[in-house]
Design an enzyme around this catalytic site. Structure first.
Site, PDB file in Angstrom:
ATOM      1  N   ASN A 170      26.902 124.958 -11.285  1.00 44.79           N
ATOM      2  CA  ASN A 170      27.356 123.656 -11.793  1.00 44.79           C
ATOM      3  C   ASN A 170      26.587 123.195 -13.033  1.00 44.79           C
ATOM      4  O   ASN A 170      27.004 122.260 -13.706  1.00 44.79           O
ATOM      5  CB  ASN A 170      27.296 122.600 -10.686  1.00 44.79           C
ATOM      6  CG  ASN A 170      28.386 122.841  -9.649  1.00 44.79           C
ATOM      7  OD1 ASN A 170      29.284 123.654  -9.880  1.00 44.79           O
ATOM      8  ND2 ASN A 170      28.307 122.165  -8.521  1.00 44.79           N
ATOM      9  N   CYS A 188      42.029 118.594  -4.703  1.00 47.67           N
ATOM     10  CA  CYS A 188      41.787 119.828  -3.958  1.00 47.67           C
ATOM     11  C   CYS A 188      41.453 119.445  -2.529  1.00 47.67           C
ATOM     12  O   CYS A 188      41.466 118.262  -2.186  1.00 47.67           O
ATOM     13  CB  CYS A 188      40.687 120.659  -4.604  1.00 47.67           C
ATOM     14  SG  CYS A 188      39.102 119.883  -4.553  1.00 47.67           S
ATOM     15  N   ASP A 241      27.272 118.749  -1.674  1.00 48.33           N
ATOM     16  CA  ASP A 241      27.483 120.199  -1.676  1.00 48.33           C
ATOM     17  C   ASP A 241      26.655 120.935  -0.616  1.00 48.33           C
ATOM     18  O   ASP A 241      26.764 122.152  -0.475  1.00 48.33           O
ATOM     19  CB  ASP A 241      27.185 120.786  -3.066  1.00 48.33           C
ATOM     20  CG  ASP A 241      28.259 120.403  -4.083  1.00 48.33           C
ATOM     21  OD1 ASP A 241      29.344 119.961  -3.663  1.00 48.33           O
ATOM     22  OD2 ASP A 241      28.003 120.540  -5.291  1.00 48.33           O
ATOM     23  N   ARG A 261      33.495 132.179  -5.623  1.00 43.80           N
ATOM     24  CA  ARG A 261      33.466 131.176  -6.691  1.00 43.80           C
ATOM     25  C   ARG A 261      32.048 130.666  -6.928  1.00 43.80           C
ATOM     26  O   ARG A 261      31.737 130.204  -8.027  1.00 43.80           O
ATOM     27  CB  ARG A 261      34.345 129.977  -6.317  1.00 43.80           C
ATOM     28  CG  ARG A 261      35.816 130.287  -6.332  1.00 43.80           C
ATOM     29  CD  ARG A 261      36.611 129.036  -6.166  1.00 43.80           C
ATOM     30  NE  ARG A 261      36.174 128.040  -7.129  1.00 43.80           N
ATOM     31  CZ  ARG A 261      36.429 126.744  -7.041  1.00 43.80           C
ATOM     32  NH1 ARG A 261      37.115 126.281  -6.038  1.00 43.80           N
ATOM     33  NH2 ARG A 261      36.006 125.917  -7.959  1.00 43.80           N
TER      34      ARG A 261
END
Ligand code: EPU
Length: 420
Positions: A23, A116, A307, A399
């Site tokens: 990120n 999402c 996260d 990912r």
């Protein structure tokens, strides 16, 4: 599509080295659009998301070489201003090309990323911030069409319903580097990834102060130069390995992470009775047989990261009592509860809370998640569970976790990939 097979219960031992931050790398890669000079970015994790960003930069006219975690970005011809739906829709991080394109070309057409599984994920703060910098923002056919007769510095409040926004701060800060005059962003995101982006922009010649705090000041400059920059370590990857050790009651050593980026997690682990020692940048995790139940709410940095919420819940599923995990950043980010329960966990959702009644054991099962961090939680549960767990759709893990299988095997886990 491949699946990850995990034979539990794993007993992890040894060392794991943390990769560069996904990120942080994504907006840093987008920032190369702010200069036509050559940029070298080091410590970039080789992941599906960073490869998508490479494809996006190429589609915008950059030439990119990406090998051994090093990116070389050059610009052989003029930049293009259209970021296509196919690339932006697969990864939200791509939306942060909007600010740089607008600053460099005075126009940009960028596909709206859409929602999402972790929530609706609007972009109103990006639009608000760029509009304040004297851009005209319109929507057409699923795209944001941005134009400006010249960006101008402004005093902007960028807080939203759920607090600050990481990528909106990144987008506005990048655009402001080339705006005329001074921009002040209030309620800016304080995440280390935003600070890293600011440090890279400063190395390119930007004038930025206050990054890492909720008030960032940017004095616009005429031009930014090329750069050679190293991305910070991935605090979420590091936290995921710490939590894998906690769930499996293992002792492991984590190298290359930044301990201070993980203070909120470390604080909660101490409460849970898990010992974490920081020795000159090397983190030693010494887990205990009994995990104490700990309640936590996620917040923007320096609060507990959303996260790591799913992975923490996987550990609390095995605690000796009840814990309440609340997500204040993404209130709907609980897709993993049902899958963890399929493995024997006892978790129920009440609004934005997950209430976990710790169980003695988890049991292997075929599971699936539609989000990166939820998938990581299932891997942790699989390592701690008795028997065989199959994590399907490992596309999501690819990912965000570099060499996950390899790193887990090196830690002694019995994990392999198979065709599903
Ligand atoms: N929000 C708005 N309006 C906006 C933007 C955000 O209301 O215009 C809301 C969001 O819906 C959310 C909150 O603000 O409730 C915070 O979202 P933020 O904008 O900070 O998220 P992001 O910048 O889109 C980044 C990470 C996410 C991480 C969040 C929060 C990247 C590429 N993504 O997203 O990472 O969860 O910050 O820390 O940096 C992941 O890596 O798995 C991931 C999802």
């Amino acid at each position: 599509m491949d699946k990850l097979v995990i034979q539990g219960v794993a007993s992890l031992k040894g060392e794991v080295t943390i990769s560069g931050s996904k990120n942080a790398a994504l907006p840093i890669m987008a920032a190369t659009l702010l200069t036509s000079e050559d940029c070298v970015i080091r410590n970039v994790p080789m992941l599906r998301d960073t490869k998508t960003m490479v494809a996006l930069l190429k589609s915008l006219g950059k030439k990119v070489e990406f090998s051994k975690n090093k990116l070389t970005v050059t610009q052989p011809a003029a930049l293009k201003h259209i970021a296509d739906y196919k690339l932006v829709s697969t990864m939200r991080g791509s939306f942060c090309v909007l600010g740089p394109l607008l600053a460099k070309l005075q126009k940009a057409k960028v596909s709206l990323p859409g929602g999402c599984v972790i929530g609706i994920r609007p972009v109103d703060l990006h639009i608000k911030g760029l509009t304040a910098l004297n851009a005209m923002m319109n929507f057409d056919n699923g795209y944001v069409i941005a134009k400006t007769k010249g960006l101008k510095g402004a005093h902007i409040y960028l807080g939203g319903v759920f607090g600050s926004s990481v990528l909106a701060t990144a987008n506005v800060m990048m655009a402001a580097t080339l705006a005329r005059g001074t921009t002040v962003i209030e309620s800016a995101a304080c995440e280390p990834e935003v600070e890293d982006l600011a440090n890279m922009l400063i190395d390119m010649g930007a004038k930025i102060t206050g990054h890492g705090s909720p008030k960032i000041t940017i004095v616009g400059v005429k031009k930014l130069s090329g750069v050679n920059y190293k991305v910070i370590p991935d605090r979420i990857e590091a936290g995921t390995y710490v939590l894998a050790a906690a769930a499996t009651r293992s002792n492991i050593t984590i190298k290359g992470a930044n301990y201070t980026h993980l203070m909120s997690l470390m604080d909660k682990l101490e409460e849970a009775g898990i010992k974490v020692i920081n020795e000159k940048g090397i983190i030693h995790v010494k887990a205990r047989k009994v995990i104490k139940p700990v309640s936590v709410a996620t917040h923007p940095y320096p609060g507990f990261p959303t996260d790591l919420q799913a992975q923490f819940l996987a550990v609390m599923a095995l605690a000796g009592g009840i814990s309440v995990i609340t997500d204040r950043v993404y209130p709907d980010r609980f897709i993993h509860i049902a899958e963890l329960n399929r493995m024997g966990a006892n978790i129920r959702r009440e609004g934005t809370n997950a209430i976990a009644q710790g169980v003695k054991k988890l049991y292997g099962a075929p599971v699936m998640a539609s989000d990166l961090r939820a998938s990581a939680a299932l891997v942790i549960a699989g390592l701690a569970a008795e028997g065989t767990t199959e994590v399907h759709r490992i596309y999501h893990l690819e990912r965000g976790y570099e060499k996950l299988e390899e790193k887990l095997v090196a830690l002694g886990a019995n994990v392999w990939k198979e065709k599903a």
